[in-house]
Design a protein around this motif. Structure first.
Motif, short mmCIF file in Angstrom:
data_model
loop_
_atom_site.label_atom_id
_atom_site.label_comp_id
_atom_site.label_asym_id
_atom_site.label_seq_id
_atom_site.Cartn_x
_atom_site.Cartn_y
_atom_site.Cartn_z
N ILE A 1 -4.54 -5.97 3.86
CA ILE A 1 -3.81 -5.55 2.67
C ILE A 1 -4.76 -4.97 1.62
N LEU A 2 -5.98 -5.53 1.53
CA LEU A 2 -6.96 -4.96 0.60
C LEU A 2 -7.39 -3.57 1.03
N ALA A 3 -7.53 -3.35 2.34
CA ALA A 3 -7.89 -2.02 2.84
C ALA A 3 -6.81 -1.01 2.50
N GLY A 4 -5.54 -1.41 2.66
CA GLY A 4 -4.45 -0.51 2.32
C GLY A 4 -4.44 -0.12 0.86
N PHE A 5 -4.70 -1.10 -0.02
CA PHE A 5 -4.74 -0.80 -1.45
C PHE A 5 -5.96 0.06 -1.80
N LEU A 6 -7.10 -0.23 -1.20
CA LEU A 6 -8.30 0.57 -1.47
C LEU A 6 -8.10 2.02 -1.03
N PHE A 7 -7.49 2.20 0.12
CA PHE A 7 -7.22 3.56 0.59
C PHE A 7 -6.33 4.30 -0.41
N ALA A 8 -5.30 3.64 -0.90
CA ALA A 8 -4.37 4.29 -1.84
C ALA A 8 -5.06 4.66 -3.14
N LEU A 9 -6.11 3.91 -3.54
CA LEU A 9 -6.78 4.15 -4.80
C LEU A 9 -7.81 5.27 -4.75
N PRO B 1 0.81 -1.22 0.00
CA PRO B 1 0.00 0.00 0.00
C PRO B 1 0.84 1.27 0.00
N PHE B 2 1.99 1.24 0.71
CA PHE B 2 2.88 2.40 0.74
C PHE B 2 3.36 2.76 -0.66
N VAL B 3 3.83 1.77 -1.39
CA VAL B 3 4.36 2.01 -2.74
C VAL B 3 3.25 2.47 -3.68
N LEU B 4 2.06 1.84 -3.59
CA LEU B 4 0.96 2.22 -4.47
C LEU B 4 0.55 3.67 -4.22
N ALA B 5 0.40 4.04 -2.95
CA ALA B 5 0.03 5.42 -2.63
C ALA B 5 1.12 6.40 -3.06
N LEU B 6 2.37 5.99 -2.90
CA LEU B 6 3.50 6.86 -3.29
C LEU B 6 3.53 7.06 -4.80
N VAL B 7 3.31 6.00 -5.55
CA VAL B 7 3.35 6.09 -7.02
C VAL B 7 2.18 6.92 -7.53
N LEU B 8 0.97 6.63 -7.03
CA LEU B 8 -0.21 7.37 -7.49
C LEU B 8 -0.12 8.85 -7.10
N GLY B 9 0.27 9.09 -5.86
CA GLY B 9 0.38 10.48 -5.42
C GLY B 9 1.52 11.21 -6.07
N GLY B 10 2.58 10.50 -6.39
CA GLY B 10 3.74 11.13 -7.00
C GLY B 10 3.54 11.48 -8.45
N HIS B 11 2.58 10.78 -9.11
CA HIS B 11 2.33 11.07 -10.52
C HIS B 11 1.67 12.45 -10.66
#
Length: 498
Positions: A129-137, A33-43
């Motif tokens: 882990i699903l909650a972390g990914f959902l939050f990042a999305l 989730p950290f990496v997903l949020a970082l990539v999405l937010g960084g774009h």
């Protein structure tokens, strides 16, 4: 989603689920989730112009510590902790757009990991882990991960405080764990007082868990009392300043409360999807549902009710800290409904695809000033390209918030123009608003050219204070005018023989 109020609730409920994750998946739980949020937010992090609130941050953090503290005594005390933290950050890393926004990006990325850890403790490894990914999305997570304001840090503080509460409940006799929880809540309050309404959810859990446990009652009570003692002075100061800062926020009606999810998630589609998944959360996790349900629902309801007095506090961004609760409930529902990892992954991909238009909208160049966008960078380019040595400038300050700061930020730092009608800067008077010349004629100089930057597309002299317009008309004529998005840049030159 079903919340049962049956008591007592077993202490082992959270501890048992915390052990569900396989050892090889721990890194994925924390880093995925950290990496997903970082990539999405960084774009697109630097592609959007600074908004009005971000320009306030830039203005405040550029002052020395003494000036910041003096200003907080007059205005914006509730954001003081953030300004002080960012002042230190800017001293180290500068005030570029990347530097100003990077702390928020890191905060939402860490929050995604904390949400995953919370989900593991509350509902099990899979749900975590699903909650972390959902939050990042969630598009709003990227949106405020790209803003130089405190809201991303508030998300982190609330999620961390909730995790520390669960750790304290593991060992309620440990004073150190309660001290950690109290410290996290104090940080939450210092970053944004409204976020302390999450304590309502924490108290509901404590009531459900604390029957017959004296240690839990007096230690949790002591922790909350300490938090109250720490934040009360700030609350009183902030309350005295609220009318001046929030006069423009309307009192909400019932429709405002019902339509909140669309703004909260920055996506109607995402809000609908997560709310639907939340309804699928299994009822056997009674304490977890009680915590997350009250966390998601009670703070917005409280803020709505409190916004019918002298001051309204009802803004979606002020209850952004409820997003982790919705992600936790949705993660639990998705884990329950989709036993296959492939099916769950496919749903995550589908959610990412259907919310892509909202993600793109968040990254439009002028989105941070929506719905009244102002293209400060374009205005600065016009002035930079055509200016001559000795030029001066006049900014429309009548009804415009930080028009001057926006243009000044995007001008080269070595391009200095005398601000004709500026008597005292906000920093000089420890405020957010400048003081202008009482008698504009006396402030005119001998500059042959003056740039006039105004909001809207009205004729240059019609867009500013009439007294200032009269003074300028007495010596200058309009030479050229360049309309831009939300604003106009005009050049005034000395009239013949004057």
């Amino acid at each position: 989603m079903v919340i049962s109020a049956q008591l007592p609730l077993p202490r082992e409920e959270f501890q048992a689920s915390a052990a569900d994750g396989p050892a090889r998946g721990r890194a994925l739980l924390r880093l995925g989730p950290f990496v997903l949020a970082l990539v999405l937010g960084g774009h697109g992090l630097t592609g959007t112009l600074l908004g009005r609130d971000e320009l306030v941050t830039w203005d405040m953090v550029g002052r020395d510590t003494g000036r910041i503290l003096a200003t907080l005594g007059n205005v914006d005390a509730v954001h003081g902790t953030y300004y002080l933290l960012m002042h230190g950050w800017v001293e180290l890393f500068g005030d570029s757009v990347l530097s100003l926004r990077l702390p928020s990006l890191l905060a939402v990325a860490v929050t995604a990991s904390v949400v995953a850890l919370l989900g593991e403790r509350l509902f099990g490894y899979r749900a975590g882990i699903l909650a972390g990914f959902l939050f990042a999305l969630v598009p709003a997570v990227s949106r405020y991960g790209q803003e130089a304001r405190s809201y991303a840090l508030v998300l982190l503080a609330v999620a961390l405080a909730t995790l520390l509460l669960l750790r304290a409940l593991d060992r309620p006799r440990s004073l150190w764990r309660w001290a950690g929880y109290a410290l996290a809540l104090v940080c939450t309050g210092f970053l944004h007082l409204i976020a302390l309404s999450v304590v309502l959810a924490h108290v509901c859990l404590l009531v459900a868990r604390g029957r017959g446990e004296r240690a839990l009652w007096w230690k949790s009570g002591l922790a909350l009392a300490a938090v109250g003692a720490c934040v009360t002075p700030l609350a009183l100061l902030g309350r005295s300043q609220a009318g001046r800062q929030l006069y423009w926020v309307p009192a909400p009606d019932g429709w405002a409360l019902l339509s909140l999810p669309g703004g909260l998630f920055a996506s109607v589609v995402c809000a609908g999807a997560l709310l639907a998944l939340a309804l699928l959360a299994p009822s056997e996790h009674r304490a977890a549902l009680l915590l997350c349900g009250t966390w998601a629902l009670l703070p917005p309801a409280l803020v709505w009710a409190a916004s019918h007095g002298e001051v309204s506090y009802f803004r979606g961004v002020y209850v952004l800290f409820t997003l982790p609760a919705w992600a936790l409930l949705a993660g639990s529902g998705l884990a329950s409904a989709r036993r296959s990892w492939k099916a769950a992954a496919a749903l995550l991909v589908a959610l990412a695809v259907v919310t892509l238009p909202d993600q793109r909208q968040m990254r439009q160049p002028l989105e941070h000033d929506a719905p009244v966008p102002l293209d400060y960078a374009a205005a600065a380019k016009v002035i930079e390209r055509l200016h001559r040595a000795g030029d001066a400038v006049v900014y429309d300050r009548a009804d415009t918030w930080k028009l001057d700061g926006g243009v000044q930020y995007y001008l080269p730092r070595d391009l200095r123009l005398r601000d004709v009608f500026l008597a005292r800067t906000p920093a000089e008077i420890d405020d957010l608003y400048a003081v202008q010349c009482a008698v504009p004629e006396r402030c005119l100089g001998d500059e042959r050219r003056v740039w006039l930057v105004t909001q809207g597309t009205d004729l240059a002299f019609n867009a500013i204070d009439p007294a200032q317009a009269g003074a300028l008309r007495s010596r200058y004529v309009l030479s050229r005018s360049t309309p831009l998005t939300g604003m106009t840049v005009s050049l005034l030159e000395r009239g013949g023989g004057r």
